[in-house]
Enzyme design. Structure first.
Site, mmCIF file in Angstrom:
data_model
loop_
_atom_site.group_PDB
_atom_site.id
_atom_site.type_symbol
_atom_site.label_atom_id
_atom_site.label_comp_id
_atom_site.label_asym_id
_atom_site.label_seq_id
_atom_site.Cartn_x
_atom_site.Cartn_y
_atom_site.Cartn_z
ATOM 1 N N ASN A 9 0.876 -1.180 0.000
ATOM 2 C CA ASN A 9 0.000 0.000 0.000
ATOM 3 C C ASN A 9 0.908 1.223 0.000
ATOM 4 O O ASN A 9 1.481 1.576 1.027
ATOM 5 C CB ASN A 9 -0.896 -0.024 1.259
ATOM 6 C CG ASN A 9 -1.766 1.214 1.370
ATOM 7 O OD1 ASN A 9 -1.815 2.028 0.440
ATOM 8 N ND2 ASN A 9 -2.452 1.361 2.498
ATOM 9 N N TRP A 10 1.028 1.834 -1.163
ATOM 10 C CA TRP A 10 1.942 2.989 -1.292
ATOM 11 C C TRP A 10 1.373 4.241 -0.645
ATOM 12 O O TRP A 10 2.080 5.257 -0.537
ATOM 13 C CB TRP A 10 2.222 3.276 -2.766
ATOM 14 C CG TRP A 10 3.127 2.293 -3.445
ATOM 15 C CD1 TRP A 10 3.706 1.180 -2.899
ATOM 16 C CD2 TRP A 10 3.570 2.335 -4.809
ATOM 17 N NE1 TRP A 10 4.478 0.526 -3.829
ATOM 18 C CE2 TRP A 10 4.408 1.221 -5.016
ATOM 19 C CE3 TRP A 10 3.327 3.198 -5.872
ATOM 20 C CZ2 TRP A 10 5.014 0.959 -6.245
ATOM 21 C CZ3 TRP A 10 3.932 2.938 -7.100
ATOM 22 C CH2 TRP A 10 4.773 1.829 -7.280
ATOM 23 N N LYS A 11 0.100 4.211 -0.282
ATOM 24 C CA LYS A 11 -0.565 5.398 0.287
ATOM 25 C C LYS A 11 -0.377 6.590 -0.671
ATOM 26 O O LYS A 11 -0.442 6.392 -1.875
ATOM 27 C CB LYS A 11 -0.068 5.662 1.703
ATOM 28 C CG LYS A 11 -0.199 4.392 2.575
ATOM 29 C CD LYS A 11 0.036 4.587 4.028
ATOM 30 C CE LYS A 11 -0.143 3.264 4.766
ATOM 31 N NZ LYS A 11 -0.004 3.380 6.210
ATOM 32 N N HIS A 93 -9.602 1.176 5.264
ATOM 33 C CA HIS A 93 -8.298 1.479 5.872
ATOM 34 C C HIS A 93 -8.473 2.537 6.965
ATOM 35 O O HIS A 93 -9.238 3.497 6.795
ATOM 36 C CB HIS A 93 -7.308 1.966 4.803
ATOM 37 C CG HIS A 93 -5.903 1.957 5.314
ATOM 38 N ND1 HIS A 93 -5.428 2.931 6.157
ATOM 39 C CD2 HIS A 93 -4.888 1.075 5.133
ATOM 40 C CE1 HIS A 93 -4.170 2.642 6.469
ATOM 41 N NE2 HIS A 93 -3.817 1.525 5.855
ATOM 42 N N GLU A 95 -6.741 4.973 7.850
ATOM 43 C CA GLU A 95 -6.457 6.363 7.473
ATOM 44 C C GLU A 95 -7.660 6.998 6.769
ATOM 45 O O GLU A 95 -7.911 8.189 6.908
ATOM 46 C CB GLU A 95 -5.190 6.425 6.600
ATOM 47 C CG GLU A 95 -3.950 6.199 7.460
ATOM 48 C CD GLU A 95 -2.777 5.579 6.728
ATOM 49 O OE1 GLU A 95 -2.775 5.527 5.492
ATOM 50 O OE2 GLU A 95 -1.841 5.117 7.425
ATOM 51 N N GLU A 165 -5.192 -4.694 10.843
ATOM 52 C CA GLU A 165 -4.165 -3.654 10.994
ATOM 53 C C GLU A 165 -4.440 -2.875 12.276
ATOM 54 O O GLU A 165 -5.224 -1.912 12.267
ATOM 55 C CB GLU A 165 -4.202 -2.683 9.807
ATOM 56 C CG GLU A 165 -3.832 -3.306 8.485
ATOM 57 C CD GLU A 165 -3.281 -2.266 7.505
ATOM 58 O OE1 GLU A 165 -2.148 -2.439 7.059
ATOM 59 O OE2 GLU A 165 -3.970 -1.271 7.218
ATOM 60 N N GLY A 171 2.671 2.558 10.882
ATOM 61 C CA GLY A 171 3.617 3.663 10.695
ATOM 62 C C GLY A 171 4.348 4.088 11.952
ATOM 63 O O GLY A 171 4.921 5.178 12.000
ATOM 64 N N SER A 211 3.588 -1.741 10.523
ATOM 65 C CA SER A 211 5.035 -1.753 10.749
ATOM 66 C C SER A 211 5.710 -3.067 10.356
ATOM 67 O O SER A 211 6.628 -3.542 11.037
ATOM 68 C CB SER A 211 5.352 -1.406 12.216
ATOM 69 O OG SER A 211 5.002 -0.065 12.486
ATOM 70 N N GLY A 232 2.959 -1.013 4.320
ATOM 71 C CA GLY A 232 2.918 0.410 3.993
ATOM 72 C C GLY A 232 4.295 0.942 3.682
ATOM 73 O O GLY A 232 4.877 0.653 2.630
ATOM 74 N N GLY A 233 4.855 1.700 4.609
ATOM 75 C CA GLY A 233 6.136 2.394 4.420
ATOM 76 C C GLY A 233 7.234 1.558 3.796
ATOM 77 O O GLY A 233 7.918 2.026 2.865
HETATM 78 P P1 13P Z 1 3.079 0.665 7.707
HETATM 79 O O1 13P Z 1 3.600 -0.624 7.116
HETATM 80 O O2 13P Z 1 3.776 1.876 7.218
HETATM 81 O O3 13P Z 1 2.987 0.577 9.205
HETATM 82 O O4 13P Z 1 1.565 0.821 7.176
HETATM 83 C C1 13P Z 1 0.703 -0.241 7.279
HETATM 84 C C2 13P Z 1 -0.519 0.060 6.511
HETATM 85 O O5 13P Z 1 -1.280 0.942 6.870
HETATM 86 C C3 13P Z 1 -0.757 -0.704 5.281
HETATM 87 O O6 13P Z 1 -2.046 -0.510 4.808
#
Ligand code: 13P
Length: 249
Positions: A9-11, A93, A95, A165, A171, A211, A232-233
């Protein structure tokens, strides 16, 4: 044995199309050797048309609107992303729940739209730090699953993917302990069995996200029994993302 599902997930990253293509192509090149995994990249909408999926790497969207088309300024529908060879769509999600006020009801409408379009939903659920602290985790997960999937019968989903999640792990560099995560995975199965049946509970793919990195990815698959990861990151670095996959398989 089921194939593992590893989703990036590149956000809201990266800023330039050129960078997105370089990152995608770099992962794609190295992904060819992982036959046992379904690798899915979810870039921002705007990059979907320039990234070419193939057998080794699939495309997913990070969101979609619940109507197919019409006067909804700024929205992108499930049918539109499907037209760009996208096979998966993330919904629920944290966010989006937090910054865009997406309720369980909205998530439900989106999940229905994703399924009606013939796409595979990646349905995210998870508790906040405070909810965990107050022992409300199970209630929250149960509510998110029940309301998110309300009115959707089991035969509607060709494949359902649920990503657990925990919000406090996203994050933060503070991932959920594998044993704890395993408990939640089993709890999610339990809720699916009660709301649907044992077959649905068995067939649903449950992923962990929060994470994830190359040091901990194998714990969630090999110890906690998850069917895959939502990253994510760490997915913004092709080498690290490939390492995550390698360690997890
Ligand atoms: P991180 O891997 O950056 O913690 O993000 C997880 C996430 O929200 C994937 O959708």
């Amino acid at each position: 044995m089921k194939r593992q599902i590893i989703i990036a997930n590149w956000k809201c990253n990266p800023i330039a199309a050129k960078e997105a293509k370089e990152l995608f192509d770099s992962v794609k090149e190295k992904a060819k050797r992982f036959k046992e995994a379904e690798i899915i990249i979810c870039p921002p909408f705007i990059y979907l048309s320039s990234l070419k999926a193939d057998k080794s790497i699939k495309l997913g969207a990070q969101n979609c609107f619940w109507e197919d088309k019409g006067a909804y300024t700024g929205e992108v529908s499930a049918l539109m992303v499907k037209d760009l060879k996208t096979e998966y769509v993330i919904s629920g999600h944290s966010e989006r729940r937090k910054y865009f006020n997406e309720t369980d009801g909205i998530v439900n409408k989106k999940l229905k739209a994703i399924l009606n379009a013939g796409l595979i939903p990646v349905f995210c659920i998870g508790e906040t730090q405070e909810e965990r602290y107050n022992n409300q985790t199970e209630d929250i997960l149960k509510k998110q699953i029940s309301l998110g999937l309300e009115g959707i019968s089991a035969n509607k989903f060709p494949l359902l993917i649920i990503a657990y999640e925990p919000i406090w792990a996203i994050g933060t560099g503070n991932p959920c302990d594998a044993k704890e995560a395993q408990k939640m995975r089993l709890f999610i199965k339990d809720v699916l069995e009660k709301n649907y049946n044992s077959n649905t509970a068995e067939e649903t793919m449950i992923l962990y996200g929060g994470s994830v990195n190359s040091e901990n990815s194998s714990l969630y698959i090999k110890q906690a029994g998850f069917n895959g990861l939502l990253v994510g990151g760490a997915s913004l670095n092709a080498e690290e993302f490939i390492k995550i996959i390698k360690q997890a398989l």
